[in-house]
Design a protein around this motif. Sequence first.
Motif, mmCIF file in Angstrom:
data_model
loop_
_atom_site.group_PDB
_atom_site.id
_atom_site.type_symbol
_atom_site.label_atom_id
_atom_site.label_comp_id
_atom_site.label_asym_id
_atom_site.label_seq_id
_atom_site.Cartn_x
_atom_site.Cartn_y
_atom_site.Cartn_z
ATOM 1 N N LEU A 1 106.065 16.353 -44.291
ATOM 2 C CA LEU A 1 106.152 15.566 -45.524
ATOM 3 C C LEU A 1 107.306 15.994 -46.429
ATOM 4 O O LEU A 1 107.709 15.244 -47.308
ATOM 5 C CB LEU A 1 104.834 15.647 -46.291
ATOM 6 C CG LEU A 1 103.601 15.112 -45.554
ATOM 7 C CD1 LEU A 1 102.368 15.294 -46.409
ATOM 8 C CD2 LEU A 1 103.780 13.671 -45.139
ATOM 9 N N ILE B 1 98.434 12.951 -51.148
ATOM 10 C CA ILE B 1 98.121 14.267 -50.584
ATOM 11 C C ILE B 1 96.793 14.773 -51.141
ATOM 12 O O ILE B 1 95.970 15.340 -50.422
ATOM 13 C CB ILE B 1 99.265 15.267 -50.849
ATOM 14 C CG1 ILE B 1 100.503 14.848 -50.070
ATOM 15 C CG2 ILE B 1 98.845 16.686 -50.494
ATOM 16 C CD1 ILE B 1 101.751 15.623 -50.406
ATOM 17 N N LEU C 1 99.493 10.032 -43.687
ATOM 18 C CA LEU C 1 98.270 10.829 -43.842
ATOM 19 C C LEU C 1 97.046 10.090 -43.308
ATOM 20 O O LEU C 1 96.123 10.725 -42.776
ATOM 21 C CB LEU C 1 98.082 11.219 -45.307
ATOM 22 C CG LEU C 1 99.114 12.212 -45.854
ATOM 23 C CD1 LEU C 1 98.921 12.438 -47.343
ATOM 24 C CD2 LEU C 1 99.059 13.531 -45.098
ATOM 25 N N ILE D 1 104.072 8.133 -47.183
ATOM 26 C CA ILE D 1 103.228 9.320 -47.067
ATOM 27 C C ILE D 1 101.758 8.946 -46.894
ATOM 28 O O ILE D 1 101.047 9.527 -46.077
ATOM 29 C CB ILE D 1 103.434 10.255 -48.284
ATOM 30 C CG1 ILE D 1 104.839 10.839 -48.226
ATOM 31 C CG2 ILE D 1 102.377 11.351 -48.324
ATOM 32 C CD1 ILE D 1 105.232 11.674 -49.421
ATOM 33 N N LEU E 1 101.844 19.693 -41.640
ATOM 34 C CA LEU E 1 102.011 18.644 -42.644
ATOM 35 C C LEU E 1 103.035 18.964 -43.728
ATOM 36 O O LEU E 1 103.832 18.095 -44.067
ATOM 37 C CB LEU E 1 100.665 18.279 -43.268
ATOM 38 C CG LEU E 1 99.778 17.390 -42.408
ATOM 39 C CD1 LEU E 1 98.437 17.156 -43.091
ATOM 40 C CD2 LEU E 1 100.449 16.081 -42.089
ATOM 41 N N TRP F 1 103.023 10.104 -54.112
ATOM 42 C CA TRP F 1 102.919 11.041 -52.995
ATOM 43 C C TRP F 1 101.933 12.157 -53.306
ATOM 44 O O TRP F 1 101.216 12.622 -52.429
ATOM 45 C CB TRP F 1 104.295 11.606 -52.612
ATOM 46 C CG TRP F 1 104.952 12.425 -53.680
ATOM 47 C CD1 TRP F 1 105.847 11.986 -54.605
ATOM 48 C CD2 TRP F 1 104.753 13.812 -53.955
ATOM 49 N NE1 TRP F 1 106.218 13.019 -55.427
ATOM 50 C CE2 TRP F 1 105.566 14.155 -55.057
ATOM 51 C CE3 TRP F 1 103.976 14.811 -53.392
ATOM 52 C CZ2 TRP F 1 105.611 15.428 -55.589
ATOM 53 C CZ3 TRP F 1 104.024 16.087 -53.918
ATOM 54 C CH2 TRP F 1 104.840 16.391 -54.997
ATOM 55 N N SER G 1 93.542 15.654 -48.971
ATOM 56 C CA SER G 1 92.898 16.969 -49.070
ATOM 57 C C SER G 1 91.420 16.824 -49.400
ATOM 58 O O SER G 1 90.580 17.522 -48.836
ATOM 59 C CB SER G 1 93.578 17.823 -50.136
ATOM 60 O OG SER G 1 94.914 18.061 -49.796
#
Length: 142
Positions: free
Chosen positions: A100, A130, A73, A69, A96, A126, A134
């Motif tokens: 994912l 993320i 990303l 992941i 996304l 993970w 973000s």
Amino acid sequence: DNSPEFIPKCRTCRRQAREQSGEADHHEGLSSDEELTPTEVDEFQKSKDNVLEDSRKIFEDVHADFCDIRKILLKFQEWKEKFPDSYCDAYISFCLPKLLNPLIRVQLISWNPLEQSFTELEEMPWFRAIEEFSDAENVSES
């Protein structure tokens, strides 16, 4: 029959049967209907082990850049930095979660929040990846 009169009779019968058989591990207020036999526990454990073994094989033929992941990303972050218009036009923020989803589900197969030693979602790799993605998106937008 699940009538109110029937339920206490069943409980009384089960309690009397436990007293006669000498079962001391029953706690009042817990349903004996939900207790698993050793055979059922063994079958469940074997089934669980098979599922976990199969889940390890799901991504074994996938290149490492496409089953991690964090690496996925990073590719999207590079795209956004190099080609922001194209990135925006592709509606990546909507894509996304679907992209994912399978990767996260595989990592959650063995997760059990009811176990005493379970890992918090926020501590999983993970989730952190993320979260970092973000945060990077928010920084680049501002």
